[in-house]
Design an enzyme around this catalytic site. Structure first.
Site, PDB file in Angstrom:
ATOM      1  CD  GLU A  25       2.234 -14.822  -0.171  1.00  0.00           C
ATOM      2  OE1 GLU A  25       1.151 -15.415  -0.157  1.00  0.00           O
ATOM      3  OE2 GLU A  25       2.599 -14.048   0.716  1.00  0.00           O
ATOM      4  CB  CYS A  34      -3.507 -10.936  -6.596  1.00  0.00           C
ATOM      5  SG  CYS A  34      -3.165 -10.165  -5.004  1.00  0.00           S
ATOM      6  CB  CYS A  42       3.422  -5.415   4.900  1.00  0.00           C
ATOM      7  SG  CYS A  42       2.459  -3.886   4.900  1.00  0.00           S
ATOM      8  CB  CYS A  61      -3.554  -5.075   8.907  1.00  0.00           C
ATOM      9  SG  CYS A  61      -3.339  -3.596   7.914  1.00  0.00           S
ATOM     10  CB  CYS A  67      -2.651  -8.802   7.300  1.00  0.00           C
ATOM     11  SG  CYS A  67      -1.449  -9.025   5.985  1.00  0.00           S
ATOM     12  CB  CYS A  97      -2.639 -11.373   2.012  1.00  0.00           C
ATOM     13  SG  CYS A  97      -1.436 -10.196   2.507  1.00  0.00           S
TER      14      CYS A  97
HETATM   15  S1  SF4 Z   1      -3.259  -5.997   4.968  1.00  0.00           S
HETATM   16 FE1  SF4 Z   1      -1.201  -6.849   5.338  1.00  0.00          FE
HETATM   17  S2  SF4 Z   1      -0.039  -6.406   3.484  1.00  0.00           S
HETATM   18 FE2  SF4 Z   1      -1.864  -5.070   3.481  1.00  0.00          FE
HETATM   19  S3  SF4 Z   1      -1.210  -3.159   4.475  1.00  0.00           S
HETATM   20 FE3  SF4 Z   1      -2.069  -4.424   6.092  1.00  0.00          FE
HETATM   21  S4  SF4 Z   1      -0.278  -5.539   6.938  1.00  0.00           S
HETATM   22 FE4  SF4 Z   1       0.325  -4.711   4.944  1.00  0.00          FE
END
Ligand code: SF4
Length: 341
Positions: A80, A93, A100, A104, A107, A323
């Site tokens: 994205e 962005c 990833c 987190c 996210c 995101c």
């Molecule tokens: S916010 Fe999402 S994309 Fe960013 S480091 Fe944490 S898990 Fe990865």
């Protein structure tokens, strides 16, 4: 160019044509001899990420789903990028990884897992696509933020190669002060970035006021706890007028109390810091948006203690602004139609 028997300066001419002039067709590179243009058209290709889908928001934000690695022998991925127009500038962005691994809890990208690192070309390509696609209305200043999918400091070499092109006055020519890299707190990466001659502004995704709290929403905190992370921040050699930006995603009833705000003030003591409060953007995850009054109170505590603090409502809320949401939607569509990403 030397490897194919051409003078080396032709390489610099092509570099300038692609990145500074944004010419993506060899036929348009009028500074090259005709025979070389024809040869390159036969033997080489300039490819940008493919626009799979555009999601337009009422505030002018365009969210792109892009396809990369689609040539034979490559590993295809969907990523994205977001284009946000403002009065005097645009902010783009971009993603640095497909998916990833950092996990987190707030996210959506995390639920994808890590598919693969992006190459430097795929990172630069996202900026070029967004600039080209919005060519008509471009403002003089472009900002870039490495805040899309992925943890930039876990794909360090490709990210720095991309930034060297993006921030090069003879390349895409974005001013380093108009670029920001956001990390979940990869301490060795922060220490490496501190040594770079040309580098973007650094943003740290803080999101908690204690280790206990941060462990729950950012498992990376067990590897690099707050003490280590903030020590690396204190040692980071800030230049005049440079700040460290701390992002704080506010989760209703979890990290949004005045006590949290006071603890954050203590954590950031002796760091030239600014704080961005990001009220949680409701997605599919079991977390709540904070009440406006709590967000404003939190901000007031920080400002009273001398920490500059801003509230940032994320843009493009009507087009799945968290995101990773677009990539998830694409993945769901691909799965239901039997295709794979
Ligand atoms: S916010 Fe999402 S994309 Fe960013 S480091 Fe944490 S898990 Fe990865």
């Amino acid at each position: 160019m030397q490897a194919i028997g051409e003078p080396a300066y032709r390489g610099a001419q092509i570099y300038h044509a692609i990145y500074a002039e944004r010419r993506f067709d060899f036929a348009e590179m009028s500074n090259l001899p005709a025979a070389l243009r024809e040869r390159l058209a036969r033997e080489a290709a300039i490819e940008l990420p493919r626009i799979v889908r555009r999601h337009m928001s009422s505030d002018g934000t365009v969210r792109y789903v892009l396809g990369v690695g689609e040539r034979e022998g490559e590993k295809p991925a969907t990523i994205e990028a977001v284009f946000m127009p403002e009065e005097n500038r645009q902010t783009i962005c971009i993603s640095t990884q497909a998916g990833c691994a950092v996990d987190c809890r707030f996210c959506l990208t995390a639920t994808l897992g890590l598919m693969r690192n992006l190459s430097a070309g795929e990172i630069v390509g996202q900026v070029l696509v967004a600039l080209e696609d919005n060519h008509a209305g471009l403002k003089p200043q472009t900002n870039i933020v490495l805040m899309g999918q992925g943890e930039p400091l876990l794909n360090y070499d490709a990210v720095m190669s991309a930034l060297r092109i993006l921030l090069d006055p003879n390349g895409v020519a974005i001013a380093p002060r108009h670029a920001a890299l956001s990390t979940s707190g990869i301490v060795p990466g922060i220490e490496r970035l501190a040594q770079e001659k040309v580098r973007p502004n650094l943003a740290i995704s803080l999101n908690a006021s204690s280790d206990e709290q941060r462990d729950q929403i950012m498992p990376i905190n067990r590897k690099y706890p707050l003490e280590k992370l903030l020590e690396a921040c204190r040692k980071y050699p800030l230049r005049p007028r440079e700040w460290l930006l701390f992002e704080y995603v506010m989760l209703g009833g979890f990290n949004d109390s005045p006590e949290d705000a006071r603890r954050v003030v203590k954590l950031l003591a002796n760091i030239r810091a600014k704080v961005n409060l990001i009220p949680w953007n409701p997605g599919d995850l079991p977390l709540k948006r904070p009440e406006r009054q709590r967000v404003e109170e939190f901000q007031r505590v920080l400002i009273e203690k001398g920490v500059p603090c801003f509230i940032r409502d994320s843009r493009g809320q009507d087009v799945m602004a968290a995101c990773g949401q677009l990539a998830l939607a694409e993945a769901a569509a691909a799965t239901s139609s039997g295709a794979s990403l």
